[in-house]
Design an enzyme around this catalytic site. Structure first.
Site, PDB file in Angstrom:
ATOM      1  CG  ASP A 189      17.365  -5.397  -4.041  1.00  0.00           C
ATOM      2  OD1 ASP A 189      16.877  -4.507  -3.321  1.00  0.00           O
ATOM      3  OD2 ASP A 189      16.734  -5.981  -4.927  1.00  0.00           O
ATOM      4  CD  GLU A 190      15.522  -0.099  -3.855  1.00  0.00           C
ATOM      5  OE1 GLU A 190      15.233   0.692  -4.768  1.00  0.00           O
ATOM      6  OE2 GLU A 190      14.674  -0.607  -3.114  1.00  0.00           O
ATOM      7  CG  ASP A 222      16.053  -2.624  -8.035  1.00  0.00           C
ATOM      8  OD1 ASP A 222      16.512  -3.211  -7.043  1.00  0.00           O
ATOM      9  OD2 ASP A 222      14.851  -2.628  -8.350  1.00  0.00           O
TER      10      ASP A 222
END
Ligand code: MG
Length: 402
Positions: free
Chosen positions: A146-147, A53
């Site tokens: 974003d993860e 993350d």
């Protein structure tokens, strides 16, 4: 057969002398590079699944591009009547949080700089990060910009290092090439990996194993469980369940009666059981290849190499068409007696260029072509990654490394 249980996040050294709580201070530094960023866990070398993350992603990308904002509280979001999309860790110290109205955030932190989100830029950087993830792990499931979950799985034949070390390197590579930091959670399943990545932010690396899972999650709020939002957590709280460990003694039938069959999953999650698969792009199960059978057996390196050349051009063309690049390749040869040999190698940097593929394949061929008669040669591109990271001009002429 002591498995390595301590990893240095900076130099990748692994050893089995995990420092216990009584360890002396000097034991808490890496003996090889003196870094204090050591992770110790008994299951460190065997856990297969990670949640990666990015830390305060949009704000980190903006700070990378505007170094003058490095030490300034930064909010990415809408200014007038907008909300905070992401805020940096400095802004968080003032109580600023995502989804908070920007006006409220500016009351808490009046000197914060507010920038409008540049989604195109964040998407672009996200694709670059994903490409690096696909180089590191066989299966990558991106869950948001974003993860992602990375599954190193039990099936990877050529894995020579524990996932923990590949992940430490991945986080350094993302920092160096993309310029943002990530936090990593390593665990036996998705739920625990996600909870673990949250425990060390920013720039964290946290491990939750099979044997310490209950201890780790027991005191957590119910909203830590997948599928439990504020509404459900409020309903459960009204029944006396406040933290995850409260659910261990729950009467399953009673909860099913109230909430339906979903409650069965809820109880499984509370016991750290999660069998959801990482359903993503499989970087290494996708391959692009070409092969040819000779009219007559070939013995000489030059003759076989001449057959190999057009195959590499075909592979390069197919890679290009698919928008992919190869970080590895497999050479296949069939002896006149029908025996097949395959040899795999890595390419120094992902490529979609015929010349680079041919040079790498020729180097492998040179070892195998020892005068014995061959009937077939083939080349397959492996370790595929999205094409935009392939072949930066300054890397064209680097020697091919295995
Ligand atoms: Mg994030």
């Amino acid at each position: 057969m002591n498995a390595p249980t301590r990893l240095c996040r900076d130099c990748g050294r692994m050893d089995d002398s995990a420092a216990g709580p009584d360890a002396l201070e000097e034991d808490m530094l890496c003996p090889a590079c003196a870094s204090p960023r050591l992770i110790g866990h008994p299951e460190l070398s065997s856990l297969p699944l990670a949640h990666v993350d990015c830390d305060a992603y949009y704000a980190s990308v903006e700070k990378r591009d505007r170094p003058e904002l490095a030490d300034v509280p930064l909010i990415v979001g809408g200014r007038e009547r907008g909300v905070v999309t992401t805020c940096c860790y400095i802004a968080r110290r003032y109580g600023v949080r995502s989804a908070m109205p920007t006006s409220r955030a500016l009351q808490l932190c009046p000197h914060a700089v507010v920038l409008k989100p540049d989604m195109e830029k964040y998407q672009h950087e996200s694709r670059r990060i994903r490409a690096l993830m696909l180089e590191a792990a066989p299966t990558v499931e991106q869950v948001s910009i974003d993860e992602a979950y990375l599954d190193f799985g039990p099936t990877l034949a050529d894995r020579t290092e524990p996932p923990a070390r590949a992940l430490a390197r991945l986080s350094l590579t993302i920092e160096k090439r993309v310029g943002v930091t990530v936090s990593i959670g390593l665990a036996p399943n998705k739920m625990l990996a996600k909870l673990a990545s949250d425990l060390g932010k920013p720039r964290g690396f946290h491990v939750i194993g099979r044997y310490d899972a209950l201890e780790a999650i027991g005191p957590m709020k119910l909203t830590a469980l997948p599928g439990v939002g504020p509404v459900m957590s409020g309903r459960l709280e009204a029944l006396g369940f406040k933290v995850i460990s409260d659910l261990w003694a729950a009467n399953e039938n009673e909860l099913i009666h109230r909430f339906g069959l979903w409650a069965r999953r809820l109880i499984a999650f509370s016991r750290a059981e999660d069998n959801r698969k990482v359903a993503g792009v499989r970087g290494q199960s996708v391959t692009i290849g070409a092969e040819t059978t000779f009219h007559a057996d070939l013995r000489g390196l030059a003759d076989i190499s001449a057959e190999l050349r057009p195959l590499c051009e075909t592979v390069a063309r197919r890679l290009d068409k698919a928008g992919l690049a190869a970080a590895g390749l497999t050479l296949k040869l069939r002896h006149a007696d029908r025996r097949i040999v395959t040899r795999a190698c890595r390419i120094g940097h992902p490529t979609a260029r015929a010349e680079t593929i041919w040079r790498a394949a020729s180097a492998v061929l040179a070892v195998e072509a020892d005068g014995r008669p061959y009937r077939l040669v083939g080349v397959t591109a492996t370790r595929l990654v999205p094409g935009q990271l392939a072949d930066p001009p300054d890397l064209f002429e680097q020697p091919i490394a295995n």
